[in-house]
Design a protein around this motif. Structure first.
Motif, PDB file in Angstrom:
ATOM      1  N   GLU A  82     -40.367 -32.919 123.683  1.00 49.43           N
ATOM      2  CA  GLU A  82     -39.234 -32.004 123.493  1.00 49.43           C
ATOM      3  C   GLU A  82     -38.641 -32.148 122.086  1.00 49.43           C
ATOM      4  O   GLU A  82     -38.321 -31.152 121.431  1.00 49.43           O
ATOM      5  CB  GLU A  82     -38.161 -32.280 124.541  1.00 49.43           C
ATOM      6  CG  GLU A  82     -36.989 -31.326 124.466  1.00 49.43           C
ATOM      7  CD  GLU A  82     -35.947 -31.625 125.526  1.00 49.43           C
ATOM      8  OE1 GLU A  82     -34.756 -31.688 125.158  1.00 49.43           O
ATOM      9  OE2 GLU A  82     -36.339 -31.799 126.697  1.00 49.43           O
ATOM     10  N   GLU A  83     -38.474 -33.377 121.624  1.00 47.30           N
ATOM     11  CA  GLU A  83     -37.958 -33.601 120.262  1.00 47.30           C
ATOM     12  C   GLU A  83     -38.918 -33.052 119.218  1.00 47.30           C
ATOM     13  O   GLU A  83     -38.489 -32.518 118.192  1.00 47.30           O
ATOM     14  CB  GLU A  83     -37.719 -35.092 120.023  1.00 47.30           C
ATOM     15  CG  GLU A  83     -36.566 -35.660 120.806  1.00 47.30           C
ATOM     16  CD  GLU A  83     -36.499 -37.176 120.700  1.00 47.30           C
ATOM     17  OE1 GLU A  83     -37.551 -37.815 120.447  1.00 47.30           O
ATOM     18  OE2 GLU A  83     -35.404 -37.712 120.865  1.00 47.30           O
ATOM     19  N   TRP A  84     -40.216 -33.182 119.470  1.00 47.78           N
ATOM     20  CA  TRP A  84     -41.213 -32.682 118.535  1.00 47.78           C
ATOM     21  C   TRP A  84     -41.124 -31.157 118.417  1.00 47.78           C
ATOM     22  O   TRP A  84     -41.236 -30.603 117.326  1.00 47.78           O
ATOM     23  CB  TRP A  84     -42.621 -33.116 118.958  1.00 47.78           C
ATOM     24  CG  TRP A  84     -43.681 -32.604 118.042  1.00 47.78           C
ATOM     25  CD1 TRP A  84     -44.636 -31.682 118.326  1.00 47.78           C
ATOM     26  CD2 TRP A  84     -43.881 -32.966 116.670  1.00 47.78           C
ATOM     27  NE1 TRP A  84     -45.411 -31.448 117.219  1.00 47.78           N
ATOM     28  CE2 TRP A  84     -44.973 -32.231 116.195  1.00 47.78           C
ATOM     29  CE3 TRP A  84     -43.232 -33.841 115.803  1.00 47.78           C
ATOM     30  CZ2 TRP A  84     -45.436 -32.330 114.893  1.00 47.78           C
ATOM     31  CZ3 TRP A  84     -43.706 -33.945 114.500  1.00 47.78           C
ATOM     32  CH2 TRP A  84     -44.797 -33.199 114.052  1.00 47.78           C
ATOM     33  N   GLN A  85     -40.887 -30.476 119.539  1.00 40.63           N
ATOM     34  CA  GLN A  85     -40.725 -29.019 119.516  1.00 40.63           C
ATOM     35  C   GLN A  85     -39.538 -28.616 118.641  1.00 40.63           C
ATOM     36  O   GLN A  85     -39.642 -27.714 117.827  1.00 40.63           O
ATOM     37  CB  GLN A  85     -40.506 -28.488 120.946  1.00 40.63           C
ATOM     38  CG  GLN A  85     -41.735 -28.450 121.780  1.00 40.63           C
ATOM     39  CD  GLN A  85     -42.519 -27.175 121.548  1.00 40.63           C
ATOM     40  OE1 GLN A  85     -42.297 -26.417 120.614  1.00 40.63           O
ATOM     41  NE2 GLN A  85     -43.467 -26.936 122.431  1.00 40.63           N
ATOM     42  N   ARG A  86     -38.407 -29.291 118.835  1.00 38.54           N
ATOM     43  CA  ARG A  86     -37.221 -28.983 118.024  1.00 38.54           C
ATOM     44  C   ARG A  86     -37.467 -29.283 116.557  1.00 38.54           C
ATOM     45  O   ARG A  86     -37.068 -28.515 115.677  1.00 38.54           O
ATOM     46  CB  ARG A  86     -36.009 -29.757 118.544  1.00 38.54           C
ATOM     47  CG  ARG A  86     -35.407 -29.164 119.800  1.00 38.54           C
ATOM     48  CD  ARG A  86     -34.033 -29.732 120.060  1.00 38.54           C
ATOM     49  NE  ARG A  86     -34.059 -31.200 120.118  1.00 38.54           N
ATOM     50  CZ  ARG A  86     -33.915 -31.909 121.216  1.00 38.54           C
ATOM     51  NH1 ARG A  86     -33.717 -31.307 122.350  1.00 38.54           N
ATOM     52  NH2 ARG A  86     -33.964 -33.224 121.185  1.00 38.54           N
TER      53      ARG A  86
ATOM     54  N   ALA B 153     -39.661 -26.612 115.036  1.00 35.42           N
ATOM     55  CA  ALA B 153     -38.925 -25.365 114.817  1.00 35.42           C
ATOM     56  C   ALA B 153     -38.065 -25.455 113.560  1.00 35.42           C
ATOM     57  O   ALA B 153     -38.038 -24.527 112.742  1.00 35.42           O
ATOM     58  CB  ALA B 153     -38.059 -25.046 116.028  1.00 35.42           C
ATOM     59  N   ARG B 154     -37.369 -26.573 113.387  1.00 30.91           N
ATOM     60  CA  ARG B 154     -36.535 -26.758 112.186  1.00 30.91           C
ATOM     61  C   ARG B 154     -37.389 -26.786 110.922  1.00 30.91           C
ATOM     62  O   ARG B 154     -37.061 -26.150 109.922  1.00 30.91           O
ATOM     63  CB  ARG B 154     -35.726 -28.036 112.297  1.00 30.91           C
ATOM     64  CG  ARG B 154     -34.500 -27.945 113.147  1.00 30.91           C
ATOM     65  CD  ARG B 154     -33.589 -29.148 112.967  1.00 30.91           C
ATOM     66  NE  ARG B 154     -34.281 -30.432 112.886  1.00 30.91           N
ATOM     67  CZ  ARG B 154     -34.526 -31.245 113.913  1.00 30.91           C
ATOM     68  NH1 ARG B 154     -34.137 -30.890 115.117  1.00 30.91           N
ATOM     69  NH2 ARG B 154     -35.144 -32.394 113.739  1.00 30.91           N
ATOM     70  N   GLU B 155     -38.466 -27.539 110.963  1.00 32.03           N
ATOM     71  CA  GLU B 155     -39.321 -27.657 109.773  1.00 32.03           C
ATOM     72  C   GLU B 155     -40.023 -26.347 109.446  1.00 32.03           C
ATOM     73  O   GLU B 155     -40.214 -26.024 108.278  1.00 32.03           O
ATOM     74  CB  GLU B 155     -40.344 -28.778 109.960  1.00 32.03           C
ATOM     75  CG  GLU B 155     -39.741 -30.147 109.818  1.00 32.03           C
ATOM     76  CD  GLU B 155     -39.052 -30.358 108.485  1.00 32.03           C
ATOM     77  OE1 GLU B 155     -39.693 -30.184 107.426  1.00 32.03           O
ATOM     78  OE2 GLU B 155     -37.859 -30.695 108.488  1.00 32.03           O
TER      79      GLU B 155
ATOM     80  N   GLY C 296     -40.463 -21.957 105.874  1.00 36.88           N
ATOM     81  CA  GLY C 296     -40.401 -20.508 105.707  1.00 36.88           C
ATOM     82  C   GLY C 296     -39.393 -20.093 104.647  1.00 36.88           C
ATOM     83  O   GLY C 296     -39.656 -19.202 103.836  1.00 36.88           O
ATOM     84  N   CYS C 297     -38.235 -20.756 104.647  1.00 35.79           N
ATOM     85  CA  CYS C 297     -37.209 -20.449 103.634  1.00 35.79           C
ATOM     86  C   CYS C 297     -37.697 -20.807 102.235  1.00 35.79           C
ATOM     87  O   CYS C 297     -37.497 -20.045 101.281  1.00 35.79           O
ATOM     88  CB  CYS C 297     -35.908 -21.177 103.948  1.00 35.79           C
ATOM     89  SG  CYS C 297     -35.033 -20.519 105.363  1.00 35.79           S
TER      90      CYS C 297
ATOM     91  N   GLY D 224     -29.060 -20.399 117.318  1.00 34.60           N
ATOM     92  CA  GLY D 224     -28.568 -20.443 115.938  1.00 34.60           C
ATOM     93  C   GLY D 224     -29.666 -20.137 114.935  1.00 34.60           C
ATOM     94  O   GLY D 224     -29.462 -19.394 113.972  1.00 34.60           O
ATOM     95  N   GLN D 225     -30.834 -20.682 115.161  1.00 38.76           N
ATOM     96  CA  GLN D 225     -31.959 -20.425 114.263  1.00 38.76           C
ATOM     97  C   GLN D 225     -32.399 -18.965 114.356  1.00 38.76           C
ATOM     98  O   GLN D 225     -32.721 -18.337 113.349  1.00 38.76           O
ATOM     99  CB  GLN D 225     -33.118 -21.350 114.617  1.00 38.76           C
ATOM    100  CG  GLN D 225     -34.283 -21.238 113.669  1.00 38.76           C
ATOM    101  CD  GLN D 225     -35.322 -22.321 113.915  1.00 38.76           C
ATOM    102  OE1 GLN D 225     -35.023 -23.350 114.490  1.00 38.76           O
ATOM    103  NE2 GLN D 225     -36.531 -22.065 113.476  1.00 38.76           N
TER     104      GLN D 225
END
Length: 155
Positions: A48-52, A55-57, A62-63, A118-119
């Motif tokens: 679960e932490e890896w998924q989050r 997503a953040r990375e 992308g930015c 939020g993302q």
């Protein structure tokens, strides 16, 4: 009345700053990907932490990629534009192309990992800004085509 040659850059050194900013964004992107790979190899996160984290990375990468494409695209447009109308048209096309790439990347990201609200809102805000900027630039280009020389209006 003497016709002045079109100058895209207000200050001649600005083109090199824009090119350097694009290059630095590419270096930053490469470093982010390298860090991501190193952390993936360490296996320190739960599923679960890896998924989050992914997503953040992915959003962060992308930015960085979006900013690099924007800076480098601006540099190319500034080097090649012969008139204000052509510059605005190229800027509009660049921004709309980036909006399409951003939208496709966002859909791909949601298919790959769970994205929080939020993302998702941030992604939609960036997409709206790119689309609006592209639309305004194309509108300015069309407005300039209606003038006699294409250089007399639009600041």
């Amino acid at each position: 009345m003497e016709q002045r040659q079109f100058q895209y850059w207000q200050w001649p050194g600005l083109r090199w700053l824009v090119l350097a900013a694009g290059g630095l964004q590419l270096v930053s992107l490469a470093m982010q990907i390298s860090d991501w790979q190193a952390i993936a190899g360490a296996g320190i996160f739960s599923a679960e932490e890896w998924q989050r984290y992914c997503a953040r990375e992915a959003l962060h990468c992308g930015c960085s990629g979006l900013m690099a494409a924007g800076f480098l695209g601006c540099f190319v447009i500034g080097q090649r534009a012969k008139s204000r109308r052509a510059a605005r048209r190229a800027e509009g096309v660049l921004l709309l192309a980036l909006a399409v790439v951003w939208a496709v990347g966002g859909v791909g990201l949601r298919m790959a990992v769970a994205v929080d609200l939020g993302q998702e809102l941030f992604e939609l805000a960036v997409l709206a800004a790119l689309a609006a900027g592209g639309g305004v630039a194309l509108w300015q280009s069309a407005r300039l085509s209606k003038t006699t020389s294409g250089e007399e209006t639009a600041k």
